[in-house]
Motif scaffolding. Structure first.
Motif, PDB file in Angstrom:
ATOM      1  N   THR A   8      90.109  63.455   6.824  1.00  0.00           N
ATOM      2  CA  THR A   8      89.896  63.587   5.489  1.00  0.00           C
ATOM      3  C   THR A   8      91.327  63.258   4.976  1.00  0.00           C
ATOM      4  OG1 THR A   8      88.115  65.104   5.726  1.00  0.00           O
ATOM      5  CG2 THR A   8      89.301  65.292   3.565  1.00  0.00           C
ATOM      6  N   HIS A  10      92.941  63.963   1.133  1.00  0.00           N
ATOM      7  CA  HIS A  10      92.641  64.569  -0.243  1.00  0.00           C
ATOM      8  C   HIS A  10      93.068  63.797  -1.564  1.00  0.00           C
ATOM      9  CE1 HIS A  10      91.441  68.016   2.562  1.00  0.00           C
ATOM     10  NE2 HIS A  10      92.443  67.473   3.402  1.00  0.00           N
ATOM     11  N   ARG A  11      92.584  64.260  -2.532  1.00  0.00           N
ATOM     12  CA  ARG A  11      92.485  63.902  -3.875  1.00  0.00           C
ATOM     13  C   ARG A  11      94.038  63.643  -4.230  1.00  0.00           C
ATOM     14  NH1 ARG A  11      87.349  64.071  -4.930  1.00  0.00           N
ATOM     15  NH2 ARG A  11      86.883  66.056  -4.198  1.00  0.00           N
ATOM     16  N   LEU A  35      86.760  60.528   5.524  1.00  0.00           N
ATOM     17  CA  LEU A  35      86.355  60.723   3.944  1.00  0.00           C
ATOM     18  C   LEU A  35      87.775  60.782   3.015  1.00  0.00           C
ATOM     19  CD1 LEU A  35      84.050  62.146   2.322  1.00  0.00           C
ATOM     20  CD2 LEU A  35      85.327  64.596   2.908  1.00  0.00           C
ATOM     21  N   GLN A  37      88.652  61.583  -0.570  1.00  0.00           N
ATOM     22  CA  GLN A  37      88.373  62.422  -1.678  1.00  0.00           C
ATOM     23  C   GLN A  37      89.099  61.458  -3.003  1.00  0.00           C
ATOM     24  OE1 GLN A  37      89.544  66.391  -0.838  1.00  0.00           O
ATOM     25  NE2 GLN A  37      87.862  66.780   0.260  1.00  0.00           N
ATOM     26  N   CYS A  38      88.302  60.919  -3.717  1.00  0.00           N
ATOM     27  CA  CYS A  38      88.843  59.960  -4.835  1.00  0.00           C
ATOM     28  C   CYS A  38      88.703  60.742  -6.163  1.00  0.00           C
ATOM     29  CB  CYS A  38      88.070  58.768  -4.817  1.00  0.00           C
ATOM     30  SG  CYS A  38      88.194  57.830  -3.418  1.00  0.00           S
ATOM     31  N   THR A  67      93.741  56.909  -3.796  1.00  0.00           N
ATOM     32  CA  THR A  67      93.606  57.809  -2.563  1.00  0.00           C
ATOM     33  C   THR A  67      94.194  57.053  -0.940  1.00  0.00           C
ATOM     34  OG1 THR A  67      92.031  59.193  -3.451  1.00  0.00           O
ATOM     35  CG2 THR A  67      92.310  59.380  -1.199  1.00  0.00           C
ATOM     36  N   ASP A 212      83.510  61.353  -3.458  1.00  0.00           N
ATOM     37  CA  ASP A 212      84.225  61.376  -2.303  1.00  0.00           C
ATOM     38  C   ASP A 212      83.554  60.162  -1.513  1.00  0.00           C
ATOM     39  OD1 ASP A 212      85.529  63.797  -2.957  1.00  0.00           O
ATOM     40  OD2 ASP A 212      84.381  65.093  -1.614  1.00  0.00           O
TER      41      ASP A 212
END
Length: 314
Positions: A8, A10-11, A35, A37-38, A67, A212
């Protein structure tokens, strides 16, 4: 949230440009799932309390936060990065706007405008626009790219041969995108997520919304790809086709002038048929209408068409 993803990102792990010298936020291997996170294209600047004054003072150096980047092990110049879009996780809230000085008809629409959207993240049913319109939704990422070989920091606004702000609205779940790799590790970033957009994004905004994005990355060694290409899993407009289209045209020796004329005529048609004011019609065309080049061989004039899906008002 993706329980099965390998990584992941992250934003808060984002940048506002493309640069081959940015330190990667994570390292991944071919075959990994990630993943992303946008943030939305405003970087969170536009909130439910925002007004047109926020749009009027838009800072273009802070739009479309990216991201990333992600370093892909084994990626070398000349390879292609294969990106399979697996799933989108929408936030349920979005906005569209008219940013002064930006958009196909910026000289005609000089005032700022802002419209807020709310949509069901599970059903993704058509989203209300005013009192009469309902826009079919189709989630995708507008900005997907890797680092260019040129040194320095490059603006995120223009698209590039290595991807970036390409705004191909068919980069939905199930689509595969191939990007040319120009630097070691590729340095992949994603942003500018949308709930819907018309081909052309004529007013400069779609349904801008935080999402996301789940993807799988692979490498195609020695592909020597010159520009992005993608493969879709099936029809791309079946969410819009059911009630047919209204079509306007622009005809002449200049494709850009033709595009402008086709759009202006559609705005006039929507005003006549549905009582929309020109600004509302312009923004609506941006989120669900499609610009198409219909003919480029009958010299000296070319035909540009604008398709507006009748399902919005059916």
């Amino acid at each position: 949230m993706c329980i099965s993803c390998t990584h992941t990102i992250h934003r808060h792990q984002h940048n506002f440009g493309w640069c081959r010298d940015y330190a990667p936020e994570l390292t991944a291997r071919p075959g990994d799932t990630i993943l992303f996170q946008c943030l939305d294209s405003s970087g969170g600047l536009i909130t439910a309390d925002s007004t047109v004054d926020t749009i009027a003072s838009f800072d273009f150096s802070k739009i479309n936060p990216l991201t990333g980047p992600v370093y892909v092990e084994g990626a070398q110049p000349g390879d292609a990065l294969k990106i399979s879009f697996l799933k989108y996780h929408p936030s349920g809230k979005g906005w569209s706007g008219n940013i002064p000085g930006f958009g196909l008809l910026a000289d005609q629409f000089k005032d700022p405008a802002l419209y807020f959207w709310n949509y069901d993240t599970v059903s993704m049913k058509p989203c209300a626009y005013g009192s009469g319109g309902r826009v079919p939704l189709k989630a995708f990422a507008g900005t997907v790219g890797v680092a260019p070989s040129e040194t320095g920091i490059h603006s995120v606004v223009p698209p590039r041969n290595v991807g970036g702000n390409i705004d191909i609205r068919d980069l939905t779940a199930g689509t595969t995108l191939y990007l040319p790799v120009e630097v070691e590790g590729a340095l992949l970033s994603i942003g500018d997520t949308h709930a819907a957009q018309g081909d052309g994004e004529i007013a400069g905004s779609a349904i801008e919304t935080q999402m996301d994005v789940e993807i799988k990355i692979e490498l195609v060694k020695g592909a020597m790809l010159q520009a992005p290409r993608c493969t879709t899993p099936g029809p791309v407009t079946n969410h819009l086709d059911a009630a047919g289209y209204e079509i306007t045209t622009g005809i002449g020796p200049d494709l850009m002038a033709g595009a402008r004329e086709a759009v202006k005529r559609m705005i006039d048609l929507l005003a006549t048929q549905h009582g929309l004011n020109p600004m509302d019609a312009y923004m609506l065309c941006s989120v669900c209408g499609d610009l198409r080049v219909s003919a480029v061989v009958n010299r000296p004039n070319w035909v540009v068409s604008f398709y507006f899906p009748r399902i919005v008002f059916s």
